[in-house]
Motif scaffolding. Sequence first.
Motif, PDB file in Angstrom:
ATOM      1  N   VAL A  96       2.589   0.544  -7.720  1.00  0.00           N
ATOM      2  CA  VAL A  96       2.536   0.908  -6.304  1.00  0.00           C
ATOM      3  C   VAL A  96       1.352   0.262  -5.606  1.00  0.00           C
ATOM      4  O   VAL A  96       1.494  -0.324  -4.512  1.00  0.00           O
ATOM      5  CB  VAL A  96       2.495   2.440  -6.166  1.00  0.00           C
ATOM      6  N   ILE A  97       0.180   0.351  -6.206  1.00  0.00           N
ATOM      7  CA  ILE A  97      -1.008  -0.184  -5.529  1.00  0.00           C
ATOM      8  C   ILE A  97      -0.917  -1.695  -5.370  1.00  0.00           C
ATOM      9  O   ILE A  97      -1.311  -2.251  -4.326  1.00  0.00           O
ATOM     10  CB  ILE A  97      -2.281   0.218  -6.309  1.00  0.00           C
ATOM     11  N   GLN A  98      -0.389  -2.374  -6.372  1.00  0.00           N
ATOM     12  CA  GLN A  98      -0.261  -3.830  -6.257  1.00  0.00           C
ATOM     13  C   GLN A  98       0.719  -4.205  -5.142  1.00  0.00           C
ATOM     14  O   GLN A  98       0.467  -5.151  -4.373  1.00  0.00           O
ATOM     15  CB  GLN A  98       0.222  -4.404  -7.600  1.00  0.00           C
ATOM     16  N   GLU A  99       1.810  -3.464  -5.022  1.00  0.00           N
ATOM     17  CA  GLU A  99       2.774  -3.751  -3.954  1.00  0.00           C
ATOM     18  C   GLU A  99       2.181  -3.449  -2.580  1.00  0.00           C
ATOM     19  O   GLU A  99       2.405  -4.198  -1.614  1.00  0.00           O
ATOM     20  CB  GLU A  99       4.052  -2.926  -4.179  1.00  0.00           C
ATOM     21  N   LEU A 100       1.431  -2.367  -2.468  1.00  0.00           N
ATOM     22  CA  LEU A 100       0.798  -2.043  -1.185  1.00  0.00           C
ATOM     23  C   LEU A 100      -0.240  -3.094  -0.802  1.00  0.00           C
ATOM     24  O   LEU A 100      -0.365  -3.459   0.378  1.00  0.00           O
ATOM     25  CB  LEU A 100       0.146  -0.662  -1.259  1.00  0.00           C
ATOM     26  N   ALA A 101      -0.988  -3.558  -1.796  1.00  0.00           N
ATOM     27  CA  ALA A 101      -1.961  -4.613  -1.504  1.00  0.00           C
ATOM     28  C   ALA A 101      -1.264  -5.889  -1.037  1.00  0.00           C
ATOM     29  O   ALA A 101      -1.753  -6.587  -0.140  1.00  0.00           O
ATOM     30  CB  ALA A 101      -2.799  -4.893  -2.755  1.00  0.00           C
ATOM     31  N   LEU A 102      -0.092  -6.197  -1.629  1.00  0.00           N
ATOM     32  CA  LEU A 102       0.675  -7.363  -1.190  1.00  0.00           C
ATOM     33  C   LEU A 102       1.179  -7.175   0.245  1.00  0.00           C
ATOM     34  O   LEU A 102       1.122  -8.108   1.065  1.00  0.00           O
ATOM     35  CB  LEU A 102       1.849  -7.589  -2.140  1.00  0.00           C
ATOM     36  N   LEU A 103       1.643  -5.960   0.573  1.00  0.00           N
ATOM     37  CA  LEU A 103       2.087  -5.693   1.946  1.00  0.00           C
ATOM     38  C   LEU A 103       0.948  -5.858   2.938  1.00  0.00           C
ATOM     39  O   LEU A 103       1.135  -6.415   4.033  1.00  0.00           O
ATOM     40  CB  LEU A 103       2.662  -4.272   2.035  1.00  0.00           C
ATOM     41  N   ARG A 104      -0.226  -5.388   2.578  1.00  0.00           N
ATOM     42  CA  ARG A 104      -1.358  -5.529   3.497  1.00  0.00           C
ATOM     43  C   ARG A 104      -1.743  -6.994   3.683  1.00  0.00           C
ATOM     44  O   ARG A 104      -2.090  -7.436   4.786  1.00  0.00           O
ATOM     45  CB  ARG A 104      -2.557  -4.734   2.974  1.00  0.00           C
ATOM     46  N   MET A 105      -1.675  -7.747   2.604  1.00  0.00           N
ATOM     47  CA  MET A 105      -1.992  -9.169   2.708  1.00  0.00           C
ATOM     48  C   MET A 105      -0.980  -9.877   3.595  1.00  0.00           C
ATOM     49  O   MET A 105      -1.346 -10.726   4.434  1.00  0.00           O
ATOM     50  CB  MET A 105      -2.001  -9.800   1.306  1.00  0.00           C
ATOM     51  N   LEU A 131      -2.871   2.902   0.626  1.00  0.00           N
ATOM     52  CA  LEU A 131      -3.728   2.490  -0.491  1.00  0.00           C
ATOM     53  C   LEU A 131      -4.731   3.576  -0.846  1.00  0.00           C
ATOM     54  O   LEU A 131      -5.003   3.838  -2.036  1.00  0.00           O
ATOM     55  CB  LEU A 131      -4.449   1.186  -0.143  1.00  0.00           C
ATOM     56  N   ASP A 132      -5.307   4.225   0.172  1.00  0.00           N
ATOM     57  CA  ASP A 132      -6.251   5.308  -0.098  1.00  0.00           C
ATOM     58  C   ASP A 132      -5.572   6.462  -0.837  1.00  0.00           C
ATOM     59  O   ASP A 132      -6.122   7.019  -1.792  1.00  0.00           O
ATOM     60  CB  ASP A 132      -6.859   5.818   1.211  1.00  0.00           C
ATOM     61  N   ALA A 156      -2.859   6.300  -2.676  1.00  0.00           N
ATOM     62  CA  ALA A 156      -2.488   5.871  -4.028  1.00  0.00           C
ATOM     63  C   ALA A 156      -3.706   5.820  -4.944  1.00  0.00           C
ATOM     64  O   ALA A 156      -3.644   6.247  -6.108  1.00  0.00           O
ATOM     65  CB  ALA A 156      -1.812   4.501  -3.973  1.00  0.00           C
ATOM     66  N   ARG A 157      -4.827   5.317  -4.424  1.00  0.00           N
ATOM     67  CA  ARG A 157      -6.049   5.269  -5.248  1.00  0.00           C
ATOM     68  C   ARG A 157      -6.539   6.676  -5.569  1.00  0.00           C
ATOM     69  O   ARG A 157      -7.027   6.938  -6.683  1.00  0.00           O
ATOM     70  CB  ARG A 157      -7.128   4.476  -4.511  1.00  0.00           C
ATOM     71  N   ALA A 158      -6.454   7.583  -4.596  1.00  0.00           N
ATOM     72  CA  ALA A 158      -6.854   8.964  -4.866  1.00  0.00           C
ATOM     73  C   ALA A 158      -5.967   9.590  -5.933  1.00  0.00           C
ATOM     74  O   ALA A 158      -6.437  10.339  -6.801  1.00  0.00           O
ATOM     75  CB  ALA A 158      -6.792   9.782  -3.573  1.00  0.00           C
ATOM     76  N   ALA A 159      -4.664   9.298  -5.880  1.00  0.00           N
ATOM     77  CA  ALA A 159      -3.753   9.821  -6.899  1.00  0.00           C
ATOM     78  C   ALA A 159      -4.068   9.235  -8.272  1.00  0.00           C
ATOM     79  O   ALA A 159      -4.048   9.950  -9.283  1.00  0.00           O
ATOM     80  CB  ALA A 159      -2.310   9.517  -6.510  1.00  0.00           C
ATOM     81  N   VAL A 160      -4.352   7.941  -8.318  1.00  0.00           N
ATOM     82  CA  VAL A 160      -4.716   7.303  -9.584  1.00  0.00           C
ATOM     83  C   VAL A 160      -5.982   7.924 -10.154  1.00  0.00           C
ATOM     84  O   VAL A 160      -6.077   8.213 -11.351  1.00  0.00           O
ATOM     85  CB  VAL A 160      -4.899   5.785  -9.385  1.00  0.00           C
TER      86      VAL A 160
END
Length: 394
Positions: A220-229, A252-253, A255-259
């Motif tokens: 999830v985080i990698q896909e969200l980072a790609l969307l932001r880019m 992203l925040d 998802a990172r908090a969940a991780v």
Amino acid sequence: MLLAQSLVLLAVAGSGMSWVTGSLSGDREGSLDVWLPLALRFIGAILVVAAVLVSPNRETPSKSGLWTVTVPVAVVILVSLVMWAGRFQLPVALDGSADAATQPMLLAVHPLFLAVQSAAALCFFVASIAFTRRAADRDDPLLRWLGPACALAAFARVNYALFPSLYTDWFYTGDLLRTGFYVVLLIGASLEIKQYWDAYSRLAVLEDRRRLSRELHDGVIQELALLRMEGCSLPPGTPAKNRILAACDRSLDEARAAVYALGRGGDEPLGFVLRRTARELAQRYRVRVDTEVDDSIEASAEQQQHALLRITREAVANGVRHGLAENLSVRLSRDGCRRQLIIEDDGKGFDIAGATGVNAGYGLISMRDRARTLPGSLDITSRAGEGSVVTVTW
């Protein structure tokens, strides 16, 4: 392992051994049927002392389960064969012709019988003291019950030595004390087993949480980072660009908090976790976040700590994104018998009246809901150009 071997020997000696050997010994009652169980109980008492004197840091053999069974079985077979071979030379432990009304029964008992019973009692007394002292140093539920259990066993041996009897079918005080020894052992073993399975279940849950954490991080985080880019590559005049980037940042925040919540073990102090969270937020938003934490304050439950961390993240994110704050502070302190978490920023502030009720954003609603679950309350103060202060009291 030594303790388990001793318990196996004690169980064998008390599981009809006297009746079986009495049936095989014929007319010589009070010889083999007494000495064989007594020998096994004495060896078991020695193993109990050996178990408590062994260093607790010593490594257990990899095949300890096999040794736990084979060694007592070998001892039982060996002692039984030796005593059966010399059964006619064994002395009678208690003279059946003695009259308890005219002379003390101790005078009719063989001295070796008294010596063995006394030595076994001494072994159990030493083990009781040693187990009690070790239980004071180690948080082990089994050790806390081994001390009184061995004390009961020692008093049982003393009773058997002072009040011997030919009537093995009768129920005596020593039998009651010996039964108490096994009951106390059963309680301690049950607590030990419960602690083991509780720890095993916690470990299974922790491993599953870590697995989910890895999946979220790698997926999830990698896909969200790609969307932001990809959102950053949109033309500057695109109307939805800012909304897309803001949505990606919030996702992203979250998802990172969940991780983070899934990956940690839940046994870290609240002050340590708050400091680490403040450092992460400062690096992420490129702002200054000062921390002032009272390390004596602890969260009473993992859910409580999680709620406080999520409120801190939301307050800092709101101060940076909406208030354009550059300097923030996180303080954890006591206010009498209450505890307070205060997040303050130097941003441009906002209109509290216009951000309450139906006009309140999801972030404010989420923070208030999390504060209620502590249980506690959330208070927000803000003025235009003077920043905002979020106070959680519980």
